[in-house]
Design an enzyme around this catalytic site. Structure first.
Site, mmCIF file in Angstrom:
data_model
loop_
_atom_site.group_PDB
_atom_site.id
_atom_site.type_symbol
_atom_site.label_atom_id
_atom_site.label_comp_id
_atom_site.label_asym_id
_atom_site.label_seq_id
_atom_site.Cartn_x
_atom_site.Cartn_y
_atom_site.Cartn_z
ATOM 1 N N SER A 1 4.493 2.642 5.718
ATOM 2 C CA SER A 1 3.053 2.709 6.021
ATOM 3 C C SER A 1 2.419 1.347 6.270
ATOM 4 O O SER A 1 1.210 1.267 6.483
ATOM 5 C CB SER A 1 2.324 3.396 4.868
ATOM 6 O OG SER A 1 2.384 2.599 3.710
ATOM 7 N N THR B 1 -1.234 2.512 2.867
ATOM 8 C CA THR B 1 -1.886 1.240 3.194
ATOM 9 C C THR B 1 -1.747 0.379 1.963
ATOM 10 O O THR B 1 -1.564 0.906 0.865
ATOM 11 C CB THR B 1 -3.397 1.480 3.463
ATOM 12 O OG1 THR B 1 -3.541 2.310 4.603
ATOM 13 C CG2 THR B 1 -4.173 0.188 3.690
ATOM 14 N N VAL C 1 -7.889 3.431 15.595
ATOM 15 C CA VAL C 1 -8.085 2.390 14.588
ATOM 16 C C VAL C 1 -8.661 3.050 13.343
ATOM 17 O O VAL C 1 -9.613 3.834 13.436
ATOM 18 C CB VAL C 1 -9.040 1.289 15.111
ATOM 19 C CG1 VAL C 1 -9.398 0.301 14.014
ATOM 20 C CG2 VAL C 1 -8.396 0.555 16.293
ATOM 21 N N GLY C 2 -8.078 2.731 12.205
ATOM 22 C CA GLY C 2 -8.553 3.309 10.950
ATOM 23 C C GLY C 2 -9.587 2.410 10.286
ATOM 24 O O GLY C 2 -10.245 1.580 10.928
ATOM 25 N N ASP C 3 -9.700 2.574 8.984
ATOM 26 C CA ASP C 3 -10.696 1.816 8.223
ATOM 27 C C ASP C 3 -10.226 0.410 7.850
ATOM 28 O O ASP C 3 -11.051 -0.482 7.633
ATOM 29 C CB ASP C 3 -11.078 2.573 6.947
ATOM 30 C CG ASP C 3 -9.863 2.873 6.076
ATOM 31 O OD1 ASP C 3 -8.737 3.009 6.610
ATOM 32 O OD2 ASP C 3 -10.039 2.984 4.845
ATOM 33 N N GLY D 1 -8.459 7.077 6.801
ATOM 34 C CA GLY D 1 -9.404 6.099 7.324
ATOM 35 C C GLY D 1 -10.628 6.722 7.956
ATOM 36 O O GLY D 1 -11.733 6.179 7.856
HETATM 37 N N1 GLY Z 1 -6.326 3.886 5.519
HETATM 38 C C1 GLY Z 1 -5.494 3.606 6.602
HETATM 39 C C2 GLY Z 1 -5.778 4.356 7.815
HETATM 40 O O1 GLY Z 1 -6.313 5.458 7.776
HETATM 41 O O2 GLY Z 1 -5.453 3.877 8.881
#
Ligand code: GLY
Length: 241
Positions: free
Chosen positions: A29, A149, A178-180, A203
């Site tokens: 990940s 993550t 794109v995530g958080d 995210g």
């Molecule tokens: N928290 C990581 C993502 O959702 O990309």
């Protein structure tokens, strides 16, 4: 921890800490060995914040460079920007000497291939089968989505607080998603006078809540990091899960 004990800046320590995971092919990940997007390409997101200077940097959808955290730091220290994405992020990393490499390990490729082969019985990708089990309709399974993550925050001996969040993001995402993690305020927030927070998990939910900055602000108003956020008042829009 060794770097902190040597008196180094917390940002050096958190980046060195997450580099261990970015390097680890067994972690699917983050960094090298991360699960790819739906086209089988690994795309990384990362952010850093340095409390003493109040600065931050981030990269999103970065391909072919495992140390997304280090590139994020360079965005902070060597540009007047905060976030670089995709091809621009890769060109920037190469300008600073990073070499391109394939981030997709055989294990991650196999996982992606199984996902692709069992996604639908309406396409031509088949999982392993015998002539008797050719009806892959029986084999289509709900794929497990990975949101792993790493977030690492630290306080150094000088009282400096820094943080870093790095990820390969949602497994099998749409290319460019794109995530958080690289969004300051969502995947990471550091305020040297108050505290730091970062996130793992879905995210999309956090992008609609900006939890990291909210947590730090609640800490500023006296709440403990262990306090659970109160439920939304009745009638108010509930947060996405
Ligand atoms: N928290 C990581 C993502 O959702 O990309």
């Amino acid at each position: 921890m060794e770097l902190l004990q040597q008196g180094r800046d917390a940002l050096d320590a958190v980046i060195a800490g997450v580099n261990l995971v970015e390097d680890d092919p067994k972690d699917n990940s983050v960094g090298y060995g991360g699960l790819p997007n739906e086209e089988g390409v690994v795309e990384l997101d990362a952010s850093v914040m340095h409390g003493p200077t109040g600065r931050g940097g981030a990269v999103a959808a970065l391909r072919n460079v495992r140390y997304a955290s280090r590139v994020a730091r360079l965005v902070m220290e060597r540009t007047d920007h905060v976030l670089l994405v995709g091809e621009g992020a890769l060109k920037f990393a190469k300008a600073h000497g990073f070499k391109e490499e394939e981030l997709l390990t055989d294990a991650a490729r196999e996982t992606w291939l199984r996902w692709k082969e069992t996604l639908s019985n309406q396409d031509d990708w088949l999982p392993p089968h015998t002539i008797d089990t050719l009806d892959v309709g029986q084999n289509v399974k709900q794929a497990l989505r990975h949101y792993g993550t790493i977030n690492c925050n630290a306080l150094d001996q000088q009282g400096g607080l820094s943080g870093c969040t790095t990820t390969s993001g949602l497994a099998f995402k749409i290319p460019g998603r794109v995530g958080d993690s690289p969004i300051l305020g969502a995947g990471l927030w550091v305020d040297n006078d108050v505290g730091a927070a970062g996130s793992t998990g879905r995210g999309e939910a956090n992008l609609l809540a900006c939890s990291s900055v909210m947590i730090v602000e609640w800490m500023r108003s006296g709440q403990s990091p262990k306090t659970r956020a109160s439920q939304p008042a009745s009638g108010s829009r509930s947060r996405p899960r």
